[in-house]
Structure formats: C-alpha cells, structure tokens
Motif scaffolding. Structure first.
Motif, PDB file in Angstrom:
ATOM      1  N   VAL A 129       0.865  -1.173   0.000  1.00 21.33           N
ATOM      2  CA  VAL A 129       0.000   0.000   0.000  1.00 21.33           C
ATOM      3  C   VAL A 129       0.905   1.228   0.000  1.00 21.33           C
ATOM      4  O   VAL A 129       1.713   1.407   0.910  1.00 21.33           O
ATOM      5  CB  VAL A 129      -0.931   0.028   1.228  1.00 21.33           C
ATOM      6  N   ASN A 130       0.782   2.047  -1.027  1.00 22.42           N
ATOM      7  CA  ASN A 130       1.552   3.288  -1.114  1.00 22.42           C
ATOM      8  C   ASN A 130       0.672   4.462  -0.734  1.00 22.42           C
ATOM      9  O   ASN A 130      -0.388   4.672  -1.343  1.00 22.42           O
ATOM     10  CB  ASN A 130       2.091   3.498  -2.529  1.00 22.42           C
ATOM     11  N   VAL A 131       1.086   5.220   0.266  1.00 24.52           N
ATOM     12  CA  VAL A 131       0.331   6.385   0.716  1.00 24.52           C
ATOM     13  C   VAL A 131       0.874   7.616   0.014  1.00 24.52           C
ATOM     14  O   VAL A 131       2.093   7.844  -0.023  1.00 24.52           O
ATOM     15  CB  VAL A 131       0.431   6.550   2.246  1.00 24.52           C
ATOM     16  N   GLY A 132      -0.027   8.426  -0.577  1.00 24.83           N
ATOM     17  CA  GLY A 132       0.379   9.609  -1.322  1.00 24.83           C
ATOM     18  C   GLY A 132       0.784  10.749  -0.411  1.00 24.83           C
ATOM     19  O   GLY A 132       0.622  10.704   0.816  1.00 24.83           O
ATOM     20  N   LEU A 133       1.320  11.796  -1.034  1.00 21.64           N
ATOM     21  CA  LEU A 133       1.748  12.978  -0.290  1.00 21.64           C
ATOM     22  C   LEU A 133       0.594  13.564   0.524  1.00 21.64           C
ATOM     23  O   LEU A 133      -0.526  13.700   0.031  1.00 21.64           O
ATOM     24  CB  LEU A 133       2.298  14.030  -1.249  1.00 21.64           C
ATOM     25  N   PHE A 134       0.878  13.887   1.768  1.00 18.95           N
ATOM     26  CA  PHE A 134      -0.081  14.512   2.680  1.00 18.95           C
ATOM     27  C   PHE A 134      -1.380  13.717   2.779  1.00 18.95           C
ATOM     28  O   PHE A 134      -2.456  14.277   2.987  1.00 18.95           O
ATOM     29  CB  PHE A 134      -0.365  15.954   2.253  1.00 18.95           C
ATOM     30  N   ARG A 208       2.872  -9.326   6.298  1.00 21.82           N
ATOM     31  CA  ARG A 208       3.852  -9.224   5.212  1.00 21.82           C
ATOM     32  C   ARG A 208       3.454  -8.204   4.149  1.00 21.82           C
ATOM     33  O   ARG A 208       4.112  -8.109   3.105  1.00 21.82           O
ATOM     34  CB  ARG A 208       4.099 -10.585   4.540  1.00 21.82           C
ATOM     35  N   VAL A 209       2.394  -7.445   4.386  1.00 19.33           N
ATOM     36  CA  VAL A 209       2.011  -6.373   3.471  1.00 19.33           C
ATOM     37  C   VAL A 209       2.844  -5.132   3.785  1.00 19.33           C
ATOM     38  O   VAL A 209       2.981  -4.748   4.954  1.00 19.33           O
ATOM     39  CB  VAL A 209       0.509  -6.045   3.585  1.00 19.33           C
ATOM     40  N   LYS A 210       3.410  -4.517   2.754  1.00 21.69           N
ATOM     41  CA  LYS A 210       4.232  -3.326   2.938  1.00 21.69           C
ATOM     42  C   LYS A 210       3.373  -2.070   2.876  1.00 21.69           C
ATOM     43  O   LYS A 210       2.566  -1.905   1.953  1.00 21.69           O
ATOM     44  CB  LYS A 210       5.323  -3.253   1.868  1.00 21.69           C
ATOM     45  N   PHE A 211       3.561  -1.174   3.834  1.00 21.15           N
ATOM     46  CA  PHE A 211       2.930   0.140   3.814  1.00 21.15           C
ATOM     47  C   PHE A 211       4.051   1.161   3.587  1.00 21.15           C
ATOM     48  O   PHE A 211       4.921   1.336   4.446  1.00 21.15           O
ATOM     49  CB  PHE A 211       2.184   0.408   5.120  1.00 21.15           C
ATOM     50  N   ILE A 212       4.014   1.809   2.429  1.00 20.69           N
ATOM     51  CA  ILE A 212       5.101   2.685   2.009  1.00 20.69           C
ATOM     52  C   ILE A 212       4.622   4.129   2.030  1.00 20.69           C
ATOM     53  O   ILE A 212       3.612   4.469   1.405  1.00 20.69           O
ATOM     54  CB  ILE A 212       5.597   2.298   0.605  1.00 20.69           C
ATOM     55  N   TYR A 213       5.367   4.973   2.728  1.00 14.79           N
ATOM     56  CA  TYR A 213       4.993   6.373   2.895  1.00 14.79           C
ATOM     57  C   TYR A 213       5.965   7.266   2.132  1.00 14.79           C
ATOM     58  O   TYR A 213       7.106   6.880   1.860  1.00 14.79           O
ATOM     59  CB  TYR A 213       4.982   6.739   4.383  1.00 14.79           C
ATOM     60  N   PRO A 214       5.530   8.498   1.772  1.00 12.66           N
ATOM     61  CA  PRO A 214       6.416   9.420   1.039  1.00 12.66           C
ATOM     62  C   PRO A 214       7.674   9.727   1.844  1.00 12.66           C
ATOM     63  O   PRO A 214       7.611   9.961   3.047  1.00 12.66           O
ATOM     64  CB  PRO A 214       5.554  10.679   0.856  1.00 12.66           C
ATOM     65  N   ASN A 215       8.816   9.720   1.165  1.00  6.09           N
ATOM     66  CA  ASN A 215      10.066  10.027   1.838  1.00  6.09           C
ATOM     67  C   ASN A 215      10.519  11.440   1.495  1.00  6.09           C
ATOM     68  O   ASN A 215       9.897  12.147   0.700  1.00  6.09           O
ATOM     69  CB  ASN A 215      11.150   9.003   1.480  1.00  6.09           C
ATOM     70  N   GLU A 216      11.609  11.850   2.116  1.00  4.87           N
ATOM     71  CA  GLU A 216      12.118  13.201   1.912  1.00  4.87           C
ATOM     72  C   GLU A 216      12.558  13.429   0.471  1.00  4.87           C
ATOM     73  O   GLU A 216      12.463  14.542  -0.049  1.00  4.87           O
ATOM     74  CB  GLU A 216      13.280  13.450   2.874  1.00  4.87           C
ATOM     75  N   GLU A 217      13.031  12.373  -0.183  1.00  8.49           N
ATOM     76  CA  GLU A 217      13.471  12.512  -1.571  1.00  8.49           C
ATOM     77  C   GLU A 217      12.311  12.868  -2.491  1.00  8.49           C
ATOM     78  O   GLU A 217      12.451  13.690  -3.402  1.00  8.49           O
ATOM     79  CB  GLU A 217      14.134  11.210  -2.037  1.00  8.49           C
ATOM     80  N   GLU A 218      11.155  12.257  -2.260  1.00 11.36           N
ATOM     81  CA  GLU A 218       9.980  12.543  -3.089  1.00 11.36           C
ATOM     82  C   GLU A 218       9.527  13.987  -2.914  1.00 11.36           C
ATOM     83  O   GLU A 218       9.191  14.671  -3.889  1.00 11.36           O
ATOM     84  CB  GLU A 218       8.846  11.575  -2.731  1.00 11.36           C
TER      85      GLU A 218
END
Length: 348
Positions: A129-134, A208-218
């Motif tokens: 699951v990728n969470v978008g900016l803000f 085992r589901v990945k939750f990916i949040y915006p990083n500083e690079e993005e």
C-alpha cells in the motif's frame, strides 16, 4: 456482529460527495442505512458466510490498466477482501481495455438485473500500500497489473482511517511466516527486516504487506520541479511548499443548452509566491515491481501557474459547488508568464 457502533459508523460514512455524480444504482446503495446496508453487503457482495464488513467509504478510484478514467466507487472493506462497487458504464469507458473486465476481476454477470459492477481484491493477494503525499490518496497493489487500484480520497482523514482499518483487518489474517535459516550467520542476522517497524519510510506489517509512505526525496523532487516552473530566481533551499491538495478545476462547457461545467482533477500546489495546477499521475508511480518500462508520461505535468502578487480577489462558493474557491488574477500586463493562460479561476 454487527455492533451498534459499526452500523452507526457505516451509515454516517455512506454519503456520496456532493460535487460528484453517480448512477441511480449507486444512489440506491447510498440510500441504505444501518442493518439494511449490512444485509445488502452479505446478500449481494460478500463471498463467504463468515465474512464481516468493517469499513465503508466513497472515493474516486483509478485502475492501473485504465489510468485516464477516474470513476466514483463505494469501497467496502471486509475481513476477507476489498470491494469496489462501480457504475456499469465504467466497463465500457475504454473499449480497448474491455478484456480487463473478465470473470476473474469482476462479478458482473449476464443477468436481467444487477445494481453495479464489483471489483474484488482479496486481502491474501495484497502486497503493498503506497500512501500519497499529505495522505491525499493511496494505492493498493496486488500480484499483477489487474490488481492495482488508487483511491483518490482527497481527504487525509479518510485515508488515515482506511489505512488503520486495513491494518486491523490484516492482523486477523493467518499468514505463513517467511522461512528462516536454521544456522544464522552474520549477514542473515543483521540483514533481515523485522515486521511492525518503520524502516526507510516503509512499514512491513505482520501480514507481510508493505505500507510505504512518502520520503524526503519525493518531497525534494517535487520542490525542485516547482522551483523550475518559477521565475528562476528562487533558491531551492528557501522554497517552501505551503499546500499540496488534490482538487478539481471547474471548466465551462460551451454550446450546451444549460450552463453546465465539468470538473477536471488537478493537483494544487501553493508556495509563498506562486499557485500551480499540475496534472499528476496517481497510479503509475512508484513503479510496480513487474513494470518493465517507465510510464509514458511524467508524474507531474504543469497545467497552469500564477504569481500570488497578481492575485486580485478570492471568491467563496461557485453555483452548484459550495466548497469552491475562485481565484481572480490581474496579470494582463505581464508578458513573462510561464505559459499562455486562459482560465481565471480554479475550483477546489
């Protein structure tokens, strides 16, 4: 089950956003309340008897294979799957993608009557699951291109609530743990990732589901892009993005019998000196693991931009869109605009 709290909560959440139009079939679903809504779920949607409805929300959605078609959906989260109730018309939106809607992905059957199409994504097939900016949107990724969906909530609270509910449901799933080597050496001891801990803006859930949040690079890449679109005198270090929000631009439809307007999805970015509208690709980035080539379009494409110093006035409310803001700019004398601008208002 169902508890009084659950029935009250799904009744409160079962409301279609006022600015979006849906078919009569989905309006029927939005009219259900409490126990009637739970019975509708078990009688028409749920795939197994011991399945429980846990959360409901209305959201615009995008599918990986139809990235240019944004459609309204009723999203239902159960203890077994995520269901997307869609308009029947969506299956004909892109004729060249008709093969996407097959029996595996949809339960739209050839019958004399059915309310809507239902896309099903089983929780056991969920990979990340990728969470978008803000927290303006999130993308759910399964095991193939047919199982990638972006929910454009345009609301940080709804995104946060859904993610929390999804994590709770995933905790109920019994998944086989990853096999561990019997004799651990130095590399396996320090190279393995523990679940339940945030590492490099990535949380690996116990399921085992990945939750990916915006990083500083993005965020840095977005700031660099915005700085490029400004007057060129801006110091990237001093640039601050004050607001990032998914909005709609109101476009008048000329030649129609009535005064009608259409809503075009846009990303609105506000800095201390400029206001930008971007066309953003919400579904293709970050690249899925199975992608063999980059997307055909960039993640951000500038659609419009104005300087705050040229802002003349802000109007509240706009005809049928009470939450709209109209920005009126007095920039006729400026000859150094970033592009040829023809619209003098933005709708949120």
């Amino acid at each position: 089950y169902p508890s009084e709290f659950l029935m009250q909560k799904i009744t409160e959440d079962n409301q279609i956003p006022v600015h979006l139009h849906v078919s009569v079939s989905l309006q029927y679903v939005a009219g259900l309340k409490g126990n009637a809504l739970v019975e509708f779920f078990h009688g028409n949607i749920a795939e197994v008897e011991n399945e429980e409805l846990r959360y409901l929300m209305w959201s615009s959605v995008l599918f990986y294979k139809t990235p240019n078609v944004e459609v309204m959906a009723c999203v239902l989260l159960s203890t077994k799957a995520i269901y997307f109730l869609l308009d029947d018309s969506f299956t004909h939106a892109d004729e060249h993608q008709s093969d996407f809607w097959n029996k595996e992905n949809s339960d739209c059957e050839n019958s004399s009557f059915h309310l809507s199409c239902c896309f099903v994504l089983k929780l056991n097939d969920l990979q990340s699951v990728n969470v978008g900016l803000f927290d303006q949107y999130f993308r759910i990724t399964g095991h193939s291109a047919d199982h990638i969906v972006t929910c454009l909530t345009r609301d940080s609270y709804n995104t946060h609530t859904f993610i929390q509910q999804l994590m709770a449901v995933l905790s109920l799933l019994a998944r086989t743990p990853s096999p561990e080597p019997v004799d651990k050496d130095f590399y396996s001891e320090f190279g393995s990732k523990n679940t339940g801990k945030m590492e490099n803006y990535e949380l690996i859930h116990s399921s085992r589901v990945k939750f990916i949040y915006p990083n500083e690079e993005e965020i840095g890449d977005l700031a660099f892009l915005v700085a490029e679109k400004m007057d060129g005198l801006t110091n990237l270090q001093s640039l601050n993005i004050l607001l990032y929000v998914l909005a709609f631009q109101v476009n008048h439809v000329e030649g129609s019998a009535q005064n009608t307007s259409s809503l075009q999805p846009k990303t609105l970015i506000l800095t201390s000196s400029d206001l930008f509208l971007f066309d953003e690709d919400y579904i293709s980035y970050p690249l899925p693991e199975f992608a063999k080539e980059p997307p055909k379009r960039d993640k951000y494409q500038l659609a419009d931009g104005r300087r705050i110093r040229d802002l003349d006035r802000v109007l509240m409310g706009y005809q049928t869109y009470p939450q709209a803001l109209t920005f009126v700019f007095d920039d006729v004398q400026n000859q150094d605009l970033m592009q040829n601008l023809t619209l003098d208002h933005f709708g949120e």
